[in-house]
Scaffold this motif. Structure first.
Motif, PDB file in Angstrom:
ATOM      1  N   GLY A 165       6.017  -5.991  -5.742  1.00 30.29           N
ATOM      2  CA  GLY A 165       5.031  -6.289  -4.760  1.00 30.29           C
ATOM      3  C   GLY A 165       4.740  -5.313  -3.560  1.00 30.29           C
ATOM      4  O   GLY A 165       3.885  -5.380  -3.018  1.00 30.29           O
ATOM      5  N   MET A 166       5.944  -4.609  -3.534  1.00 32.87           N
ATOM      6  CA  MET A 166       5.783  -3.502  -2.378  1.00 32.87           C
ATOM      7  C   MET A 166       4.744  -2.388  -2.559  1.00 32.87           C
ATOM      8  O   MET A 166       4.176  -1.676  -1.363  1.00 32.87           O
ATOM      9  N   GLY A 167       4.225  -2.045  -3.883  1.00 33.89           N
ATOM     10  CA  GLY A 167       3.286  -1.185  -3.864  1.00 33.89           C
ATOM     11  C   GLY A 167       1.839  -1.884  -3.605  1.00 33.89           C
ATOM     12  O   GLY A 167       0.935  -1.037  -3.806  1.00 33.89           O
ATOM     13  N   GLN A 168       1.817  -2.856  -3.214  1.00 32.12           N
ATOM     14  CA  GLN A 168       0.366  -3.585  -3.275  1.00 32.12           C
ATOM     15  C   GLN A 168      -0.043  -3.355  -1.847  1.00 32.12           C
ATOM     16  O   GLN A 168       0.750  -3.687  -0.928  1.00 32.12           O
ATOM     17  N   GLY A 169      -1.161  -2.880  -1.602  1.00 35.66           N
ATOM     18  CA  GLY A 169      -1.889  -2.561  -0.170  1.00 35.66           C
ATOM     19  C   GLY A 169      -3.162  -2.068  -0.339  1.00 35.66           C
ATOM     20  O   GLY A 169      -3.699  -1.965  -1.485  1.00 35.66           O
ATOM     21  N   PRO A 170      -3.524  -1.795   0.651  1.00 33.14           N
ATOM     22  CA  PRO A 170      -4.988  -1.063   0.539  1.00 33.14           C
ATOM     23  C   PRO A 170      -4.937   0.098  -0.174  1.00 33.14           C
ATOM     24  O   PRO A 170      -4.047   1.064  -0.377  1.00 33.14           O
ATOM     25  N   SER A 171      -6.141   0.294  -0.760  1.00 39.45           N
ATOM     26  CA  SER A 171      -6.088   1.520  -1.814  1.00 39.45           C
ATOM     27  C   SER A 171      -6.126   2.758  -0.899  1.00 39.45           C
ATOM     28  O   SER A 171      -5.854   3.828  -1.648  1.00 39.45           O
ATOM     29  N   ASP A 172      -6.494   2.868   0.363  1.00 39.43           N
ATOM     30  CA  ASP A 172      -6.288   4.327   1.013  1.00 39.43           C
ATOM     31  C   ASP A 172      -5.036   4.151   1.820  1.00 39.43           C
ATOM     32  O   ASP A 172      -4.819   5.156   2.754  1.00 39.43           O
ATOM     33  N   LEU A 173      -3.937   3.579   1.415  1.00 36.83           N
ATOM     34  CA  LEU A 173      -2.779   3.387   2.091  1.00 36.83           C
ATOM     35  C   LEU A 173      -2.100   4.789   2.199  1.00 36.83           C
ATOM     36  O   LEU A 173      -1.521   5.027   3.377  1.00 36.83           O
ATOM     37  N   ALA A 174      -1.887   5.676   1.016  1.00 41.18           N
ATOM     38  CA  ALA A 174      -1.369   6.796   1.201  1.00 41.18           C
ATOM     39  C   ALA A 174      -2.147   7.790   2.281  1.00 41.18           C
ATOM     40  O   ALA A 174      -1.675   8.615   2.940  1.00 41.18           O
ATOM     41  N   ALA A 175      -3.435   7.777   2.153  1.00 38.12           N
ATOM     42  CA  ALA A 175      -4.281   8.602   2.923  1.00 38.12           C
ATOM     43  C   ALA A 175      -3.843   8.208   4.674  1.00 38.12           C
ATOM     44  O   ALA A 175      -3.902   9.076   5.440  1.00 38.12           O
TER      45      ALA A 175
ATOM     46  N   ALA B 152      -1.396   6.945   5.693  1.00 37.96           N
ATOM     47  CA  ALA B 152      -0.005   7.267   5.975  1.00 37.96           C
ATOM     48  C   ALA B 152       0.001   8.759   6.359  1.00 37.96           C
ATOM     49  O   ALA B 152       0.641   8.987   7.419  1.00 37.96           O
ATOM     50  N   LYS B 153      -0.845   9.530   5.637  1.00 37.97           N
ATOM     51  CA  LYS B 153      -0.882  10.887   6.033  1.00 37.97           C
ATOM     52  C   LYS B 153      -1.259  11.223   7.481  1.00 37.97           C
ATOM     53  O   LYS B 153      -1.137  11.971   8.269  1.00 37.97           O
ATOM     54  N   GLU B 154      -2.512  10.299   7.659  1.00 36.11           N
ATOM     55  CA  GLU B 154      -3.136  10.341   9.135  1.00 36.11           C
ATOM     56  C   GLU B 154      -2.297  10.114  10.194  1.00 36.11           C
ATOM     57  O   GLU B 154      -2.131  10.738  11.156  1.00 36.11           O
ATOM     58  N   ILE B 155      -1.596   8.983   9.994  1.00 45.38           N
ATOM     59  CA  ILE B 155      -0.686   8.422  11.091  1.00 45.38           C
ATOM     60  C   ILE B 155       0.500   9.489  11.347  1.00 45.38           C
ATOM     61  O   ILE B 155       0.847   9.934  12.332  1.00 45.38           O
ATOM     62  N   ALA B 156       0.959  10.097  10.230  1.00 44.65           N
ATOM     63  CA  ALA B 156       1.915  11.274  10.234  1.00 44.65           C
ATOM     64  C   ALA B 156       1.403  12.196  11.075  1.00 44.65           C
ATOM     65  O   ALA B 156       2.267  12.890  12.046  1.00 44.65           O
TER      66      ALA B 156
END
Length: 77
Positions: free
Chosen positions: A50-60, A62-66
């Motif tokens: 269930g850790m991989g469940q989240g908003p579909s744009d989560l990776a994008a 995360a990159k934006e926050i970084a």
């Protein structure tokens, strides 16, 4: 190291209720039993499920926050 049944019983008594199914399935696996012999075997439950469940744009996101944080010059408060 010799393990006694009493020790194992004590350990089982200390297992949190929400993890009993996982322990039962593992023990059944060790002794070769299955609840339903026609089925695929015990269902494994992993803590990270269930850790991989989240908003579909989560990776994008995360990159934006970084990028935002790195753009601040590495100052932390």
């Amino acid at each position: 190291m010799s393990v006694t049944r009493d020790e194992l019983h004590r350990l089982v008594d200390e297992v949190p209720s929400d993890e009993l199914e996982q322990v039962r399935d593992y023990l059944r696996h060790l002794v070769g039993r299955r609840e339903d012999t026609a089925g695929p075997g015990p269902r494994r439950t992993f803590r990270f499920a269930g850790m991989g469940q989240g908003p579909s744009d989560l990776a994008a996101r995360a990159k934006e926050i970084a990028r935002e944080e790195l753009g601040r010059g590495g100052t932390s408060q």
